[in-house]
Design a protein around this motif. Structure first.
Motif, PDB file in Angstrom:
ATOM      1  N   THR A  32       0.268  97.066  31.378  1.00 48.92           N
ATOM      2  CA  THR A  32       1.429  97.391  32.206  1.00 48.92           C
ATOM      3  C   THR A  32       2.705  97.295  31.384  1.00 48.92           C
ATOM      4  OG1 THR A  32       0.328  96.619  34.208  1.00 48.92           O
ATOM      5  CG2 THR A  32       2.730  96.729  34.272  1.00 48.92           C
ATOM      6  N   PHE A  33       2.819  96.239  30.600  1.00 44.96           N
ATOM      7  CA  PHE A  33       3.991  96.056  29.741  1.00 44.96           C
ATOM      8  C   PHE A  33       4.137  97.233  28.775  1.00 44.96           C
ATOM      9  CE2 PHE A  33       5.552  94.796  25.568  1.00 44.96           C
ATOM     10  CZ  PHE A  33       6.852  94.432  25.883  1.00 44.96           C
ATOM     11  N   TYR A  34       3.041  97.610  28.111  1.00 43.27           N
ATOM     12  CA  TYR A  34       3.111  98.702  27.140  1.00 43.27           C
ATOM     13  C   TYR A  34       3.465 100.020  27.821  1.00 43.27           C
ATOM     14  CZ  TYR A  34       1.048  95.520  23.739  1.00 43.27           C
ATOM     15  OH  TYR A  34       0.817  94.460  22.902  1.00 43.27           O
ATOM     16  N   SER A  35       2.915 100.271  28.995  1.00 45.50           N
ATOM     17  CA  SER A  35       3.241 101.510  29.722  1.00 45.50           C
ATOM     18  C   SER A  35       4.720 101.567  30.076  1.00 45.50           C
ATOM     19  CB  SER A  35       2.401 101.622  30.990  1.00 45.50           C
ATOM     20  OG  SER A  35       1.047 101.811  30.651  1.00 45.50           O
ATOM     21  N   ASN A  36       5.263 100.451  30.513  1.00 40.91           N
ATOM     22  CA  ASN A  36       6.688 100.402  30.832  1.00 40.91           C
ATOM     23  C   ASN A  36       7.540 100.597  29.574  1.00 40.91           C
ATOM     24  OD1 ASN A  36       6.264 100.001  33.567  1.00 40.91           O
ATOM     25  ND2 ASN A  36       6.302  97.781  33.385  1.00 40.91           N
ATOM     26  N   ALA A  37       7.140  99.987  28.480  1.00 39.75           N
ATOM     27  CA  ALA A  37       7.884 100.129  27.221  1.00 39.75           C
ATOM     28  C   ALA A  37       7.851 101.577  26.743  1.00 39.75           C
ATOM     29  CB  ALA A  37       7.304  99.203  26.156  1.00 39.75           C
ATOM     30  N   ILE A  38       6.714 102.232  26.863  1.00 42.67           N
ATOM     31  CA  ILE A  38       6.585 103.634  26.457  1.00 42.67           C
ATOM     32  C   ILE A  38       7.520 104.516  27.295  1.00 42.67           C
ATOM     33  CG2 ILE A  38       5.014 105.622  26.463  1.00 42.67           C
ATOM     34  CD1 ILE A  38       2.764 103.500  25.757  1.00 42.67           C
ATOM     35  N   ALA A  39       7.543 104.259  28.598  1.00 45.36           N
ATOM     36  CA  ALA A  39       8.378 105.062  29.493  1.00 45.36           C
ATOM     37  C   ALA A  39       9.862 104.924  29.183  1.00 45.36           C
ATOM     38  CB  ALA A  39       8.111 104.671  30.945  1.00 45.36           C
TER      39      ALA A  39
END
Length: 80
Positions: free
Chosen positions: A19-26
């Motif tokens: 979840t953290f990585y997905s948010n950072a990517i976005a």
């Protein structure tokens, strides 16, 4: 701590990381950094699936029942 709790705790931690990585990517505007984070996320997803397989094979994790075709169509309709 028993093995079951350790595996489930690791699964929970990996899901949080994804979840953290997905948010950072976005939120990332630097393409090189974005690509690096995507690679890390992909590795994390692989680890999560391996943990899931281990937990499932030992009976530590029971996934939800498969959705019926009707339920899938209802979700599709609501999402559109």
């Amino acid at each position: 701590m028993h093995e079951k709790e350790m595996v489930n705790d690791a699964l929970s931690a990996v899901k949080s990381e994804m979840t953290f990585y997905s948010n950072a990517i976005a939120e990332c505007s630097n393409q090189k950094l974005r690509s690096t984070i995507q690679q890390i996320r992909n590795s994390c997803e692989t680890s999560q699936y391996e943990l899931f397989q281990l937990a499932s094979s030992k009976g530590y994790y029971k996934p939800a029942a498969q959705a019926s075709d009707t339920e899938i169509q209802q979700v599709k309709s609501q999402a559109q």
